[in-house]
Design a protein around this motif. Structure first.
Motif, PDB file in Angstrom:
ATOM      1  N   UNK A 191       0.791  -1.230   0.000  1.00 14.17           N
ATOM      2  CA  UNK A 191       0.000   0.000   0.000  1.00 14.17           C
ATOM      3  C   UNK A 191       0.817   1.270   0.000  1.00 14.17           C
ATOM      4  N   UNK A 192       2.102   1.186  -0.304  1.00 11.34           N
ATOM      5  CA  UNK A 192       2.939   2.386  -0.325  1.00 11.34           C
ATOM      6  C   UNK A 192       2.550   3.287  -1.491  1.00 11.34           C
ATOM      7  N   UNK A 193       2.573   4.594  -1.244  1.00 12.53           N
ATOM      8  CA  UNK A 193       2.252   5.551  -2.307  1.00 12.53           C
ATOM      9  C   UNK A 193       3.379   5.603  -3.329  1.00 12.53           C
ATOM     10  N   UNK A 194       3.025   5.897  -4.587  1.00  9.20           N
ATOM     11  CA  UNK A 194       4.031   6.013  -5.630  1.00  9.20           C
ATOM     12  C   UNK A 194       4.953   7.200  -5.365  1.00  9.20           C
ATOM     13  N   UNK A 195       4.392   8.292  -4.856  1.00  5.82           N
ATOM     14  CA  UNK A 195       5.208   9.452  -4.490  1.00  5.82           C
ATOM     15  C   UNK A 195       4.595  10.133  -3.271  1.00  5.82           C
ATOM     16  N   UNK A 196       5.463  10.614  -2.407  1.00  7.09           N
ATOM     17  CA  UNK A 196       5.036  11.277  -1.175  1.00  7.09           C
ATOM     18  C   UNK A 196       5.956  12.464  -0.913  1.00  7.09           C
ATOM     19  N   UNK A 197       5.385  13.585  -0.480  1.00  9.48           N
ATOM     20  CA  UNK A 197       6.174  14.758  -0.087  1.00  9.48           C
ATOM     21  C   UNK A 197       5.779  15.182   1.318  1.00  9.48           C
ATOM     22  N   UNK A 198       6.749  15.202   2.200  1.00  8.64           N
ATOM     23  CA  UNK A 198       6.522  15.636   3.582  1.00  8.64           C
ATOM     24  C   UNK A 198       7.218  16.980   3.793  1.00  8.64           C
ATOM     25  N   UNK A 199       6.570  17.866   4.531  1.00 12.39           N
ATOM     26  CA  UNK A 199       7.102  19.217   4.754  1.00 12.39           C
ATOM     27  C   UNK A 199       7.421  19.418   6.239  1.00 12.39           C
ATOM     28  N   UNK A 200       8.562  20.072   6.473  1.00 14.29           N
ATOM     29  CA  UNK A 200       9.017  20.331   7.839  1.00 14.29           C
ATOM     30  C   UNK A 200       9.365  21.818   7.936  1.00 14.29           C
ATOM     31  N   UNK A 201       8.782  22.516   8.915  1.00 13.16           N
ATOM     32  CA  UNK A 201       8.946  23.966   9.036  1.00 13.16           C
ATOM     33  C   UNK A 201      10.002  24.323  10.078  1.00 13.16           C
ATOM     34  N   UNK A 202      10.587  25.478   9.859  1.00  7.10           N
ATOM     35  CA  UNK A 202      11.621  25.948  10.774  1.00  7.10           C
ATOM     36  C   UNK A 202      11.054  26.211  12.160  1.00  7.10           C
ATOM     37  N   UNK A 203       9.847  26.754  12.215  1.00  8.08           N
ATOM     38  CA  UNK A 203       9.203  27.071  13.488  1.00  8.08           C
ATOM     39  C   UNK A 203       7.924  26.255  13.650  1.00  8.08           C
ATOM     40  N   UNK A 204       7.550  26.042  14.891  1.00  4.69           N
ATOM     41  CA  UNK A 204       6.382  25.208  15.171  1.00  4.69           C
ATOM     42  C   UNK A 204       5.092  25.779  14.618  1.00  4.69           C
ATOM     43  N   UNK A 205       5.020  27.107  14.448  1.00  4.47           N
ATOM     44  CA  UNK A 205       3.801  27.722  13.931  1.00  4.47           C
ATOM     45  C   UNK A 205       3.748  27.742  12.402  1.00  4.47           C
ATOM     46  N   UNK A 206       4.720  27.093  11.737  1.00  5.90           N
ATOM     47  CA  UNK A 206       4.729  27.028  10.281  1.00  5.90           C
ATOM     48  C   UNK A 206       5.433  28.181   9.609  1.00  5.90           C
ATOM     49  N   UNK A 207       6.021  29.058  10.365  1.00  8.50           N
ATOM     50  CA  UNK A 207       6.728  30.204   9.791  1.00  8.50           C
ATOM     51  C   UNK A 207       8.193  29.852   9.557  1.00  8.50           C
ATOM     52  N   UNK A 208       8.897  30.760   8.896  1.00  6.17           N
ATOM     53  CA  UNK A 208      10.318  30.551   8.635  1.00  6.17           C
ATOM     54  C   UNK A 208      10.544  29.670   7.423  1.00  6.17           C
ATOM     55  N   UNK A 209      11.708  29.031   7.394  1.00  3.02           N
ATOM     56  CA  UNK A 209      12.073  28.186   6.257  1.00  3.02           C
ATOM     57  C   UNK A 209      11.295  26.881   6.243  1.00  3.02           C
ATOM     58  N   UNK A 210      11.404  26.191   5.104  1.00  4.50           N
ATOM     59  CA  UNK A 210      10.680  24.931   4.914  1.00  4.50           C
ATOM     60  C   UNK A 210      11.601  23.888   4.303  1.00  4.50           C
ATOM     61  N   UNK A 211      11.650  22.739   4.932  1.00  2.00           N
ATOM     62  CA  UNK A 211      12.386  21.605   4.386  1.00  2.00           C
ATOM     63  C   UNK A 211      11.413  20.563   3.862  1.00  2.00           C
ATOM     64  N   UNK A 212      11.832  19.819   2.845  1.00  2.03           N
ATOM     65  CA  UNK A 212      10.954  18.805   2.245  1.00  2.03           C
ATOM     66  C   UNK A 212      11.662  17.451   2.188  1.00  2.03           C
ATOM     67  N   UNK A 213      10.855  16.419   2.292  1.00  2.71           N
ATOM     68  CA  UNK A 213      11.332  15.044   2.189  1.00  2.71           C
ATOM     69  C   UNK A 213      10.451  14.339   1.160  1.00  2.71           C
ATOM     70  N   UNK A 214      11.044  13.956   0.027  1.00  2.00           N
ATOM     71  CA  UNK A 214      10.285  13.375  -1.075  1.00  2.00           C
ATOM     72  C   UNK A 214      10.640  11.897  -1.254  1.00  2.00           C
ATOM     73  N   UNK A 215       9.604  11.083  -1.398  1.00  2.00           N
ATOM     74  CA  UNK A 215       9.765   9.658  -1.685  1.00  2.00           C
ATOM     75  C   UNK A 215       9.196   9.372  -3.065  1.00  2.00           C
ATOM     76  N   UNK A 216       9.944   8.668  -3.888  1.00  2.00           N
ATOM     77  CA  UNK A 216       9.469   8.228  -5.205  1.00  2.00           C
ATOM     78  C   UNK A 216       9.729   6.727  -5.319  1.00  2.00           C
ATOM     79  N   UNK A 217       8.646   5.972  -5.586  1.00  2.00           N
ATOM     80  CA  UNK A 217       8.739   4.514  -5.597  1.00  2.00           C
ATOM     81  C   UNK A 217       8.167   3.958  -6.896  1.00  2.00           C
TER      82      UNK A 217
END
Length: 242
Positions: A81-107
């Motif tokens: 049941x794994x997705x073909x592609x997934x993108x997860x986002x991680x923010x610099x601050x807990x409130x979603x402000x600041x920079x943004x990092x991404x983690x992408x999976x491609x299967x």
């Protein structure tokens, strides 16, 4: 008395007529070698630790005669049941402000089965058979992290990529049956015993980060390995013979 006899004759005639019609319809329901092709999809399945097919998989069969058929099955996905592609986002601050990092999976994964069937006499609607199949497949996964460190924490000076692939081969031997509940359309079941071997290639990873204002690159490799499983394989199917 005459009415009773007449009524009885009509009832017997209706019974025979109904039986004749049912017999004719039953003969039509279970195809002959005049309809050598069938196509079906798996409705679901449990496979223990053996070959996993993503449901639904697609299977085609060609009947060489009324007893022998060859088949090819194709399944996409890793069976978990794994997705073909997934993108997860991680923010610099807990409130979603600041920079943004991404983690992408491609299967990507493909599973195939090439096999044969021997069909027994059965009944007019029930078609039992024994089957043998050779399973093989392959898949890969790529992970790309941007402005993200290995602890999934935002870091504008860190990124990495990793990739890995695998292949598998195995076989299954079992019994199945098709039940034609309407003309040319059947529901089926299979239960078999299978063995599968997996070969995982070396996993490669490249980390890019900044230390003291200097760009650094580190390449790592995780050694591949092999594993094998044996287990029961069962599935339900819905098909059409034409």
């Amino acid at each position: 008395m005459k009415k009773i006899i007449l009524t009885g004759c009509l009832a017997v005639s209706a019974l025979f007529a109904g039986s004749a019609n049912a017999q004719t319809f039953a003969d039509v329901e279970k195809p002959t070698d005049a309809t050598p092709f069938s196509i079906e999809t798996t409705l679901g399945g449990t496979y223990g630790n053996g070959m996993n097919w993503t449901a639904p998989a697609l299977r085609g069969r060609y009947f060489l005669d009324n007893n022998i058929a060859v088949r090819l099955q194709v399944g996409l996905g890793d069976g978990m049941g794994s997705a073909m592609s997934t993108t997860e986002r991680y923010y610099e601050n807990a409130d979603g402000s600041g920079g943004e990092g991404t983690l992408e999976f491609n299967r990507m994964a493909v599973n195939l089965q090439l096999g044969g069937e021997y069909h027994f006499v059965g009944t007019q609607k029930l078609d039992p058979y024994a089957y043998l199949g050779v399973n093989f497949g392959f898949g890969n996964q790529k992970i790309v992290a941007t402005e993200l460190d290995p602890t999934d924490t935002y870091n504008a000076d860190y990124s990495y990529e990793s990739s890995g692939s695998y292949s598998n081969i195995g076989g299954v031997l079992g019994l199945g049956m098709d039940f034609y509940f309407v003309e040319n359309v059947y529901i089926g079941a299979e239960l078999g015993l299978g063995v599968t071997g997996f070969t995982y290639q070396d996993q490669e990873r490249t980390d890019n980060f900044v230390v003291g204002g200097t760009q650094q690159t580190v390449e790592n490799k995780v050694a591949g390995y092999k594993e094998s499983f044996i287990g029961t394989q069962g599935m339900l199917r819905l098909g059409w013979r034409f």
